[in-house]
Design a protein around this motif. Structure first.
Motif, PDB file in Angstrom:
ATOM      1  N   LEU A 195       0.957  -1.428   0.227  1.00  0.00           N
ATOM      2  CA  LEU A 195      -0.301   0.286   0.014  1.00  0.00           C
ATOM      3  C   LEU A 195       1.198   1.457   0.204  1.00  0.00           C
ATOM      4  CD1 LEU A 195      -2.973  -1.558   2.625  1.00  0.00           C
ATOM      5  CD2 LEU A 195      -3.030  -1.107   0.690  1.00  0.00           C
ATOM      6  N   LYS A 196       2.191   1.139  -0.275  1.00  0.00           N
ATOM      7  CA  LYS A 196       2.782   2.244   0.088  1.00  0.00           C
ATOM      8  C   LYS A 196       2.510   3.290  -1.125  1.00  0.00           C
ATOM      9  CE  LYS A 196       7.166   0.502  -2.997  1.00  0.00           C
ATOM     10  NZ  LYS A 196       6.839   1.667  -3.782  1.00  0.00           N
ATOM     11  N   ASP A 197       2.127   2.927  -2.093  1.00  0.00           N
ATOM     12  CA  ASP A 197       2.726   3.510  -3.368  1.00  0.00           C
ATOM     13  C   ASP A 197       0.358   4.126  -2.821  1.00  0.00           C
ATOM     14  OD1 ASP A 197       4.149   4.438  -3.778  1.00  0.00           O
ATOM     15  OD2 ASP A 197       4.238   2.440  -5.293  1.00  0.00           O
ATOM     16  N   ALA A 198      -0.201   3.764  -3.249  1.00  0.00           N
ATOM     17  CA  ALA A 198      -1.822   3.853  -2.666  1.00  0.00           C
ATOM     18  C   ALA A 198      -1.598   4.484  -1.906  1.00  0.00           C
ATOM     19  CB  ALA A 198      -2.621   2.611  -2.524  1.00  0.00           C
ATOM     20  N   ILE A 199      -1.459   5.045  -1.042  1.00  0.00           N
ATOM     21  CA  ILE A 199      -1.101   6.128   0.499  1.00  0.00           C
ATOM     22  C   ILE A 199      -0.587   7.560  -0.630  1.00  0.00           C
ATOM     23  CG2 ILE A 199       0.480   6.136   1.543  1.00  0.00           C
ATOM     24  CD1 ILE A 199      -0.876   6.272   4.633  1.00  0.00           C
ATOM     25  N   LYS A 200       0.130   7.678  -0.965  1.00  0.00           N
ATOM     26  CA  LYS A 200      -0.264   8.850  -1.564  1.00  0.00           C
ATOM     27  C   LYS A 200      -1.173   9.343  -2.557  1.00  0.00           C
ATOM     28  CE  LYS A 200       4.000   8.067  -3.015  1.00  0.00           C
ATOM     29  NZ  LYS A 200       5.327   7.514  -3.323  1.00  0.00           N
ATOM     30  N   PRO A 201      -2.083  10.617  -2.197  1.00  0.00           N
ATOM     31  CA  PRO A 201      -2.994  10.879  -2.944  1.00  0.00           C
ATOM     32  C   PRO A 201      -3.149  11.459  -4.622  1.00  0.00           C
ATOM     33  CG  PRO A 201      -2.283  12.380  -1.873  1.00  0.00           C
ATOM     34  CD  PRO A 201      -1.157  11.561  -1.404  1.00  0.00           C
ATOM     35  N   ASN A 202      -4.273  11.100  -5.524  1.00  0.00           N
ATOM     36  CA  ASN A 202      -3.855  11.436  -7.019  1.00  0.00           C
ATOM     37  C   ASN A 202      -4.435  12.754  -7.497  1.00  0.00           C
ATOM     38  OD1 ASN A 202      -3.497   7.966  -6.927  1.00  0.00           O
ATOM     39  ND2 ASN A 202      -5.336   8.335  -6.136  1.00  0.00           N
ATOM     40  N   ILE A 203      -3.478  13.400  -8.117  1.00  0.00           N
ATOM     41  CA  ILE A 203      -4.092  15.050  -8.969  1.00  0.00           C
ATOM     42  C   ILE A 203      -4.117  14.834 -10.136  1.00  0.00           C
ATOM     43  CG2 ILE A 203      -1.334  15.184  -9.268  1.00  0.00           C
ATOM     44  CD1 ILE A 203      -2.065  18.178  -8.524  1.00  0.00           C
ATOM     45  N   VAL A 204      -5.368  15.481 -10.311  1.00  0.00           N
ATOM     46  CA  VAL A 204      -6.340  15.808 -11.605  1.00  0.00           C
ATOM     47  C   VAL A 204      -7.180  16.347 -12.156  1.00  0.00           C
ATOM     48  CG1 VAL A 204      -6.511  13.368 -12.101  1.00  0.00           C
ATOM     49  CG2 VAL A 204      -7.939  14.563 -10.902  1.00  0.00           C
ATOM     50  N   GLN A 205      -7.190  17.512 -12.736  1.00  0.00           N
ATOM     51  CA  GLN A 205      -8.195  18.534 -12.525  1.00  0.00           C
ATOM     52  C   GLN A 205      -9.544  18.386 -13.436  1.00  0.00           C
ATOM     53  OE1 GLN A 205      -5.876  20.453 -16.642  1.00  0.00           O
ATOM     54  NE2 GLN A 205      -4.803  18.376 -16.554  1.00  0.00           N
ATOM     55  N   THR A 206      -9.771  19.431 -13.559  1.00  0.00           N
ATOM     56  CA  THR A 206     -11.439  19.676 -14.016  1.00  0.00           C
ATOM     57  C   THR A 206     -11.372  20.337 -15.351  1.00  0.00           C
ATOM     58  OG1 THR A 206     -12.511  22.279 -12.984  1.00  0.00           O
ATOM     59  CG2 THR A 206     -12.845  20.578 -11.713  1.00  0.00           C
ATOM     60  N   ILE A 207     -12.645  20.218 -16.188  1.00  0.00           N
ATOM     61  CA  ILE A 207     -12.752  20.854 -17.325  1.00  0.00           C
ATOM     62  C   ILE A 207     -12.295  22.265 -17.469  1.00  0.00           C
ATOM     63  CG2 ILE A 207     -14.054  21.762 -19.298  1.00  0.00           C
ATOM     64  CD1 ILE A 207     -15.542  19.389 -19.141  1.00  0.00           C
ATOM     65  N   ALA A 208     -12.506  22.649 -16.362  1.00  0.00           N
ATOM     66  CA  ALA A 208     -12.132  24.039 -16.287  1.00  0.00           C
ATOM     67  C   ALA A 208     -10.062  24.323 -15.833  1.00  0.00           C
ATOM     68  CB  ALA A 208     -12.982  25.467 -15.085  1.00  0.00           C
ATOM     69  N   HIS A 209      -9.645  23.104 -15.344  1.00  0.00           N
ATOM     70  CA  HIS A 209      -8.809  22.825 -15.399  1.00  0.00           C
ATOM     71  C   HIS A 209      -8.272  23.473 -13.591  1.00  0.00           C
ATOM     72  CE1 HIS A 209      -7.891  22.746 -18.968  1.00  0.00           C
ATOM     73  NE2 HIS A 209      -8.133  24.054 -19.535  1.00  0.00           N
ATOM     74  N   THR A 210      -9.234  23.153 -12.701  1.00  0.00           N
ATOM     75  CA  THR A 210      -8.899  23.348 -11.161  1.00  0.00           C
ATOM     76  C   THR A 210      -8.726  22.092 -11.494  1.00  0.00           C
ATOM     77  OG1 THR A 210     -11.323  24.988 -11.178  1.00  0.00           O
ATOM     78  CG2 THR A 210     -10.533  23.422  -9.165  1.00  0.00           C
ATOM     79  N   PRO A 211      -7.820  21.762  -9.592  1.00  0.00           N
ATOM     80  CA  PRO A 211      -7.034  20.806  -9.403  1.00  0.00           C
ATOM     81  C   PRO A 211      -8.018  20.117  -8.370  1.00  0.00           C
ATOM     82  CG  PRO A 211      -5.755  22.844  -8.196  1.00  0.00           C
ATOM     83  CD  PRO A 211      -6.160  23.609  -9.731  1.00  0.00           C
ATOM     84  N   ALA A 212      -7.785  19.154  -8.453  1.00  0.00           N
ATOM     85  CA  ALA A 212      -8.678  17.681  -7.741  1.00  0.00           C
ATOM     86  C   ALA A 212      -7.182  16.528  -7.864  1.00  0.00           C
ATOM     87  CB  ALA A 212      -9.263  17.708  -8.971  1.00  0.00           C
ATOM     88  N   LEU A 213      -7.931  16.453  -5.808  1.00  0.00           N
ATOM     89  CA  LEU A 213      -7.069  15.047  -5.399  1.00  0.00           C
ATOM     90  C   LEU A 213      -8.656  14.052  -5.497  1.00  0.00           C
ATOM     91  CD1 LEU A 213      -4.715  17.136  -2.544  1.00  0.00           C
ATOM     92  CD2 LEU A 213      -4.376  16.614  -5.103  1.00  0.00           C
ATOM     93  N   ILE A 214      -7.799  13.549  -6.018  1.00  0.00           N
ATOM     94  CA  ILE A 214      -8.872  12.008  -5.537  1.00  0.00           C
ATOM     95  C   ILE A 214      -8.592  10.846  -4.912  1.00  0.00           C
ATOM     96  CG2 ILE A 214     -10.656  10.481  -7.300  1.00  0.00           C
ATOM     97  CD1 ILE A 214     -11.283  12.711  -9.435  1.00  0.00           C
ATOM     98  N   HIS A 215      -8.448  10.365  -3.983  1.00  0.00           N
ATOM     99  CA  HIS A 215      -8.103   9.626  -3.850  1.00  0.00           C
ATOM    100  C   HIS A 215      -9.175   8.739  -2.671  1.00  0.00           C
ATOM    101  CE1 HIS A 215      -4.583   8.721  -0.675  1.00  0.00           C
ATOM    102  NE2 HIS A 215      -5.044   8.027  -1.575  1.00  0.00           N
TER     103      HIS A 215
END
Length: 563
Positions: free
Chosen positions: A255-275
């Motif tokens: 789980l050492k990598d799974a615990i790190k949050p994922n970063i993506v973006q919205t259509i308007a380029h607002t950053p999103a942490l999905i985790h």
């Protein structure tokens, strides 16, 4: 005048046509250094846990929780509003971020078809987020099933811990709705195939490991939580933990990598942490504490969500997650639609296009109860009325009048069609109540309350129940858990999402009911006791017509049918 009807694009068509910035550009705008980001292709990445250490003394941004009324087949659009609201803050010139859960393949392939927002309020890349994303849920599946294999191997190799095979409580998991796996028998085929025993599968998002990953504060805390997980009971009725098996290190490694949050973006380029992705009807229903805390250090406004209605996800966010992670929400948004309110008022799904003021007024009682629940936590809230084209002028006026009559702040949102521009009124309303309304947030119960009292407080204050019935089995567990010293833990209620009660058919605002607790389950690693109500299942089944029937992939690798 051109009277030709303009074709409305589907969610996936909108997503495929959208421009996605390289995720390195999104990270750079947040002052995240190159050594704090791990790329998973061009548009997805994981963030280092070191960011929290670096920004430890930085001031937190404002935290806004998005919840909803009890969900209906009419749809409410909570995730879409979550995304659109963050984009609305961005449109107003604010530094905003999203912190939300990642989708499970169970609902993606089952009834929902996806969970990345909709219309022009989506997180991207939508296909990858809805499918395997960065592998977190698969890692949790692997860790869970590795533990299950180690338990069975312990039995096969002599069982020096004296585990009673009839009292193994750790189940295997798979990330898809599969009712055929709810109850199975393992170890058949003779002495070389293991010890025969009854077993079962849960869906991965119901695994305690999912809750551990989502509530852990860092890697060391995750390992400590893993070690405390109860997997079985001995012949002398003593709990057996992961630490007793000596395998917490192996699980943490997976789980050492799974615990790190994922970063993506919205259509308007607002950053999103999905985790993280625990369901709110059978687990605690919130994204990871690490992702939320990281977002609060990186942005001025953080929009997060909790699963289903305020009776489930929001209650657990405010009683469990916020308490454990040291969070203090600044405001809450409760999402509703005219369509869903009419269903709560008794209208059949096929008749929702017909104006029905009586049903609307009756259904608003469900919305009002959720508002009362949020107020009981001492928090200010705004109603987000997610507008549909079928809403009539009179229905909207009646809703407005009832909100004004009750002095309930609300805003009309059109974020599916207009993206952030359709949510600026909501964002402005939230900024106003944060500035003007008093915030006295506090959990509804003290940890010193007994498990029975905690459950009763939730049932009465949040569901509106008259009381709680405990089955003999649940009563026995209450005593057993008290003997183990577990009665000081918070409670995670497993309950149908469709009703305030434990009867999924009792829509609106039912009254005169009691909640039945049929069993209790220790999730000591996660740090709570799970109370199972009614006939709630920890392994859902697929519907008659699964969303998977509409899915395909083109020759050039583009997804079809995700929505």
């Amino acid at each position: 005048m051109d009277t030709e009807t303009k074709k409305v694009k589907s969610d996936i068509e909108i997503a495929n046509d959208a421009y996605i910035k390289p995720i390195t550009e999104i990270a750079a705008e947040l002052d995240i250094s190159d050594n704090e980001i791990e790329l998973y292709g061009k548009y997805k990445a994981k963030l280092s846990l070191d960011i929290l250490n670096r920004l430890d003394q930085s001031e937190d941004g404002k935290l806004i929780l998005v919840t909803a009324i009890n969900p209906t087949k009419a749809g409410e659009g909570k995730t879409t509003v979550t995304v659109g609201l963050a984009d609305a803050f961005t449109a107003l010139g604010e530094k905003a971020m999203i912190a939300m859960r990642e989708p499970s393949l169970g609902p993606v392939m089952g009834i929902k078809g996806g969970a990345a927002g909709g219309g022009y309020s989506q997180v991207l890349p939508m296909t990858e987020i809805n499918l395997h994303f960065n592998g977190d849920i698969h890692a949790i599946t692997a860790a869970n099933n590795t533990l299950a294999a180690l338990i069975d191997n312990h039995l096969h190799q002599g069982n020096h811990l004296c585990i009673d095979p009839r009292k193994i409580v750790w189940k295997r998991v798979v990330d898809i709705n599969d009712r055929a796996l709810r109850n199975v028998v393992v170890g058949l085929g003779g002495p070389m195939q293991g010890i025969p025993r009854e077993d079962g599968f849960d869906i991965t998002v119901a695994s305690e490991i999912m809750a551990v990953v989502c509530l852990a504060q860092d890697l060391d805390d995750m390992k400590e939580r893993l070690s405390r997980m109860v997997v079985a009971w001995t012949y002398n009725d003593e709990p057996v933990t992961v630490q007793d098996l000596g395998v917490e290190g192996a699980l943490a490694l997976l789980l050492k990598d799974a615990i790190k949050p994922n970063i993506v973006q919205t259509i308007a380029h607002t950053p999103a942490l999905i985790h993280g992705g625990p369901f709110a009807n059978i687990a605690h229903g919130c994204n990871s504490a690490i992702a939320t805390r990281t977002a609060l250090k990186l942005a001025d406004y953080v929009v997060t969500e909790a699963g289903f209605g305020a009776d489930l996800g929001a209650e657990k966010f405010l009683n469990i997650k916020s308490r454990m992670a040291g969070l203090k929400p600044d405001a809450v948004v409760i999402v509703a639609t005219i369509r869903a309110l009419k269903m709560h008022g008794g209208v059949d799904k096929n008749e929702l296009g017909t104006e029905d003021i009586g049903a609307l007024k009756k259904g608003i009682e469900n919305l009002k109860k959720h508002g009362e629940t949020i107020s009981s936590f001492g928090l200010p809230f705004v109603i987000a009325l997610n507008r549909f084209v079928t809403d009539t002028h009179l229905e909207l006026e009646v809703f407005k009048g009832l909100m004004e009559q009750e002095n309930i702040p609300y805003a009309l949102t059109e974020v599916w069609e207009k993206g952030g521009a359709g949510g600026t009124a909501l964002a402005e309303s939230i900024k106003q109540i944060i500035d003007e309304k008093e915030n006295h947030y506090a959990p509804l119960y003290e940890l010193t309350h007994s498990i029975e009292d905690k459950i009763t407080i939730i049932a009465k204050k949040v569901y509106g129940a008259e009381g709680v019935d405990f089955t003999p089995q649940a009563r026995k567990k209450l005593e057993k858990f008290k003997e183990q010293g577990w009665d000081s833990l918070p409670v995670c209620m497993a309950k149908t999402q469709y009703s305030l009660s434990d009867n999924p058919n009792a829509l609106g605002r039912p009254s005169g009911f009691t909640i039945t607790i049929r069993d209790l389950k220790p999730s000591i690693g996660a740090g709570f006791i799970v109370a199972l109500t009614g006939d709630i299942m920890t392994m859902p089944g697929l519907p008659k017509h699964p969303a998977a029937l509409n899915m395909d992939v083109t020759e050039d690798g583009k997804a079809i049918g995700l929505f």
